[in-house]
Design a protein around this motif. Structure first.
Motif, PDB file in Angstrom:
ATOM      1  N   TYR A   1       6.282  -2.699 -10.998  1.00  0.00           N
ATOM      2  CA  TYR A   1       6.936  -2.801  -9.690  1.00  0.00           C
ATOM      3  C   TYR A   1       8.040  -1.756  -9.575  1.00  0.00           C
ATOM      4  O   TYR A   1       8.631  -1.354 -10.570  1.00  0.00           O
ATOM      5  CB  TYR A   1       7.502  -4.210  -9.469  1.00  0.00           C
TER       6      TYR A   1
ATOM      7  N   ASP B   1       9.139  -5.992  -4.550  1.00  0.00           N
ATOM      8  CA  ASP B   1       7.846  -6.023  -5.230  1.00  0.00           C
ATOM      9  C   ASP B   1       7.873  -6.985  -6.414  1.00  0.00           C
ATOM     10  O   ASP B   1       6.888  -7.697  -6.678  1.00  0.00           O
ATOM     11  CB  ASP B   1       7.469  -4.617  -5.711  1.00  0.00           C
TER      12      ASP B   1
ATOM     13  N   ALA C   1       1.477  -6.517  -6.332  1.00  0.00           N
ATOM     14  CA  ALA C   1       2.290  -7.158  -5.298  1.00  0.00           C
ATOM     15  C   ALA C   1       1.420  -7.726  -4.177  1.00  0.00           C
ATOM     16  O   ALA C   1       1.846  -8.629  -3.447  1.00  0.00           O
ATOM     17  CB  ALA C   1       3.303  -6.167  -4.738  1.00  0.00           C
ATOM     18  N   SER C   2       0.194  -7.225  -4.045  1.00  0.00           N
ATOM     19  CA  SER C   2      -0.728  -7.728  -3.025  1.00  0.00           C
ATOM     20  C   SER C   2      -1.262  -9.117  -3.345  1.00  0.00           C
ATOM     21  O   SER C   2      -1.907  -9.754  -2.508  1.00  0.00           O
ATOM     22  CB  SER C   2      -1.906  -6.764  -2.883  1.00  0.00           C
TER      23      SER C   2
END
Length: 308
Positions: free
Chosen positions: A11, A16, A154-155
């Motif tokens: 990240y 994030d 992060a998705s």
């Protein structure tokens, strides 16, 4: 899930980090799974603010949990074993593994990240090891990619890591800053007794505590014993020191132990490099093991502020 699902995440912002870690923790809480956070102070504060579930999450002080790799493995195995015996079918952890971005050397933590794939394999564990790309050196990120079978984004995706196992397991150890000077002791194929005598004489007059003095004498004897017993001659021993810190190395021409857990767990260490190697991993301030152009070297330091 059975076995150890060892996952990393990269990240580049606080947002994030939270996008990865918060759903991970909330998923464990929602399903009633034992969930632990062992992060550095900043990330712990971010998660406390975002989660608001002080009674449901177990916070392990990151600095204590990750004081030494062998200690971390022993502590985690105790915790995971307790939850497993109590019937947990899934355990979750989020941990900030130390590295130079936190001001500590990486070598033995890189070995930790590699070894826990085996050390925690018996537990129903999902472990998330996030790394901040703003502060983590590139060579550490490369090692992390090689040692984690899975990667989170992060998705919200959790995917197999294509970089796992690619290339050499870990980057080469880094010499200590004290090694830039001339060694106080330099011996070739010494007996362990001769090493103990030489080290005891060399550290006379330093500001080491009694415990540190005992630890470095023991460590020096142990690494030479391992080189003589398991390495390829010649075994070259050296010692450097300043007023408050001592570094010792033993180098031989062998490949070093093939077991990634050598020195990090007592059962495996007993079969390969010796129980003593595990003991010094739990008593000394820093231990590195690796091969470079000089051969296979075990490096140990005690005292002062640690490896620089």
């Amino acid at each position: 899930m059975t076995g150890f699902y060892h996952e990393t995440a990269f990240y580049g912002s606080d947002d994030d980090f939270l996008a990865i870690a918060v759903p991970f923790v909330e998923g464990g809480l929602r399903d009633g799974q034992p969930t632990m956070i062992a992060c550095a102070q900043k990330n712990t504060a971010l998660l406390r603010d975002a989660l608001g579930r002080e009674d449901a999450v177990t916070y392990l002080p990151g600095a204590d949990q990750y004081s030494r790799p062998a200690d971390a493995i022993a502590s985690y195995r105790d915790i995971f074993g307790k939850h497993s015996r109590q019937g947990a079918t899934q355990i979750r952890t989020v941990g900030d593994v130390p590295h130079p971005g936190y001001g500590v050397p990486w070598d033995w933590w890189g070995r930790y990240e590699n070894a826990v794939n085996q050390a925690f394999a018996e537990f129903p564990l999902w472990g998330l090891c996030p790394y901040d790309t703003r502060t983590t050196p590139p060579e550490v990120l490369a090692d992390v990619a090689r040692t984690h079978p899975y990667v989170a984004a992060a998705s919200g995706e959790h995917l197999p890591n294509p970089g796992f196992g690619n290339g050499s397991p870990l980057s080469n150890p880094v010499a200590d800053v004290l090694e830039q000077g001339s060694p106080r002791v330099s011996l070739v194929d010494p007996t362990p007794a001769a090493v103990r005598e030489a080290v005891s004489a060399a550290i006379t007059g330093t500001e080491l505590t009694e415990d540190n003095a005992h630890d470095i004498v023991y460590a020096a004897s142990e690494i030479v014993t391992n080189g003589l017993s398991h390495g390829v001659a010649p075994v070259r021993f050296r010692l450097w020191a300043d007023d408050s810190r001592v570094v010792v190395t033993a180098t031989d021409d062998g490949p070093g132990p093939s077991d990634p857990m050598a020195g990090l767990m007592p059962t495996t260490a007993t079969r390969s490099a010796g129980l003593g190697l595990w003991i010094l991993h739990r008593t000394c301030d820093y231990v590195s093991m690796g091969r470079d152009e000089d051969g296979f070297t075990v490096r140990v330091s005690v005292g002062g502020s640690g490896h620089t």
